[in-house]
Design an enzyme around this catalytic site. Structure first.
Site, PDB file in Angstrom:
ATOM      1  N   SER A   1       0.837  -1.201   0.000  1.00 34.42           N
ATOM      2  CA  SER A   1       0.000   0.000   0.000  1.00 34.42           C
ATOM      3  C   SER A   1       0.876   1.257   0.000  1.00 34.42           C
ATOM      4  CB  SER A   1      -0.943  -0.044   1.209  1.00 34.42           C
ATOM      5  OG  SER A   1      -1.914   0.975   1.131  1.00 34.42           O
TER       6      SER A   1
ATOM      7  N   ASP B   1      -5.520  -3.382  -3.164  1.00 38.22           N
ATOM      8  CA  ASP B   1      -4.528  -3.189  -2.114  1.00 38.22           C
ATOM      9  C   ASP B   1      -4.083  -4.518  -1.513  1.00 38.22           C
ATOM     10  OD1 ASP B   1      -3.476  -2.690   0.578  1.00 38.22           O
ATOM     11  OD2 ASP B   1      -4.070  -0.617   0.242  1.00 38.22           O
TER      12      ASP B   1
END
Length: 505
Positions: free
Chosen positions: A117, A294
């Site tokens: 991320s 993600d």
């Protein structure tokens, strides 16, 4: 914060002697890893840790040279310091040690930088763009305002029935395209500005610091939708037939470097549920759509163990050097509330606990002697997108940045062993860098990004080997083919592909 179980006292190595042999010694056989947790806006805290690490590295480099804080040392040595390494104003720096965040680059101390991320965005700036930590901090502030500055008031985050996410995916796309335009090499910028408008690819130069970002992919079609961990690599990893895929699970993808453009990798790695929509990529044409989201859900929020498995698979067991894992000061008690989203958030917080991976790696200390986990376990009570301006100035994100900087200073002040851990980690990294720098040809490629050494003789470039990976290979070619020729001097210097930093616009 944890360090290695066996700490050794640091003795400055002798002055490096230049070596022109091209055989890699043990200094190159062991790979150093920098692993960066996911955590949204708290990635700024990660960069504060790296800033402090670079200060310790500067101190250790000066100890090794027995020179003071004003000495013109840098991590490119013995190669010269290139022009435009930083786009920041170094003259504004106060203390002499502050300049260390401009002089010493993480890409010179780590072979592999991985991130999840927000950690993947930082990894990209440090590895792919070869940036200083100070430049990363500046870019991170710009990106955060562009991404988190205009949230949607109503979204999936407020109620699960709405179709849109809290933040605009196009804002994320624009933010990282802007970073790419400012921070790619001069040659890439010229291509970007040309009539062909060629966006830079994600791949890093062979022989330099590389990276991967974690994401989850799902292919839609056929009888089922399969969702699996996917590594977005800037380097080639063709899985050997002699190695069992069972040992690499949950990693399932192998092959050449990721063909995505840089901004696409940024989007794929940061598409957190409820915050950004997934990105769809078609690597083999419109009929092969893959959705990416993600990679921070579950144990992959801390990608350290994935990196260890990756390097063991690439280079074999026993080839790990220094492992540095940096957290985002995630508080364990975040979450709460009665809404459907609050319950989902609480479950997400539990599932993404990075300490689970840290505890596992720490138990392997006999195998990973030089392992450091740099993290404030007390935690910051700051959400993934907590981007608040100052009440007085309304300066974007000023209050969030102030809170993180204040908490970081407290963490350093209240933990007596923190400085010792930074110094021990820096000493080990510096000792390894300086040992590598003795291998002149390999270090030139690693430190400066120069690659593809070609002979100026057209006949040579028509041969099967069109370029050499380092200067030593080219020089051997010149001695063997051209040294006795009348015009040997014309071919003494090779044509090369260079990494040239952009100046401030």
């Amino acid at each position: 914060m944890s360090g290695s179980a066996a700490q050794s006292f640091y003795a400055p190595p002798p002055k490096p002697l230049k070596r022109t042999d091209t055989s890699a010694g043990k200094e190159w056989h062991q790979r150093n890893v920098l692993s960066l947790d996911g955590g949204g806006i708290r990635g700024y805290w990660t960069l504060l840790v790296l800033e402090r690490l670079m200060e310790s590295i500067g101190e250790q480099e000066r100890l090794a040279e027995n020179r003071g804080p004003q000495a013109d040392l840098h991590s490119f040595l013995p190669c010269p310091y290139p022009e435009n390494v930083t786009q920041c104003n170094v003259a504004e720096t106060g203390r002499p040690h502050d300049k260390d965040v401009y002089r010493f680059l993480p890409c010179h101390y780590f072979d592999l930088i991985c991130g999840t991320s927000t950690g993947s965005l930082i990894a990209m700036m440090l590895s792919r763009f070869r940036m200083t930590v100070k430049d990363c901090l500046d870019e991170y502030e710009r990106m955060s305002e562009g991404i988190f500055g205009r949230p949607r008031l109503l979204s999936q985050r407020n109620t699960l029935v709405l179709p849109w996410t809290k933040y605009s995916a196009s804002a994320m796309e624009k933010a990282f395209k802007d970073v790419t335009a400012r921070r790619c090499s001069q040659a890439e910028r010229l291509a970007l500005d040309s009539q062909y408008h060629e966006n830079p690819k994600f791949e890093t130069t062979d022989g330099t610091c590389s990276m991967f970002a974690t994401t989850y992919s799902r292919s839609i079609g056929g009888k089922a939708t399969e969702r699996s961990l996917y590594l977005l690599r800037s380097y080639e990893h063709e899985n050997s037939a002699s190695r069992s895929l069972a040992d690499t699970l949950p990693i399932k993808n192998f092959g050449p470097p990721e063909p995505m453009q840089i901004w696409q990798v940024a989007r794929a790695a940061t598409a957190a549920p409820f915050y950004f929509k997934e990105i769809v990529f078609s690597p083999n044409g419109p009929n092969s759509k893959i959705h990416y989201s993600d990679g921070g859900f579950g144990s992959t929020n801390n990608p350290t163990h994935i990196a260890i498995n990756e390097l063991n698979l690439l280079h074999g067991a026993g080839k790990l050097g220094v492992i540095v894992s940096i957290g985002t000061a995630k508080a364990d008690n975040q979450g709460g509330g009665r809404s459907a989203f609050a319950h989902t958030t609480t479950a997400y917080q539990i599932a993404t606990n990075p300490n689970l991976v840290h505890d596992f790696v720490r138990k392997q200390n006999q195998s990973y002697e030089h392992y450091w986990r740099l993290n404030d376990e007390g935690g910051l009570k700051i959400g993934l997108d907590h981007w608040k301006p100052s009440y007085l100035t309304r300066k974007p994100g000023h209050r969030t940045i102030r809170i993180m900087r204040e908490r970081f200073a407290i963490w350093l002040r209240e933990n007596r062993d923190v400085d010792r851990q930074f110094d021990a980690c820096a000493a080990e990294l510096v000792q390894r860098r300086r040992a590598r720098a003795q291998h002149e040809h390999l270090w030139e490629c690693f430190a400066t990004g120069v690659s593809k050494f070609k002979c100026k003789n057209l006949e040579c470039r028509r041969e099967d080997v069109k370029y050499y990976s380092h200067r030593g290979g080219f020089e051997e070619h010149w001695r063997r083919v051209h040294s006795d020729e009348e015009n040997a001097a014309d071919f003494k210097e090779p044509l090369v592909t260079r990494w040239d930093y952009q100046g401030r616009s």
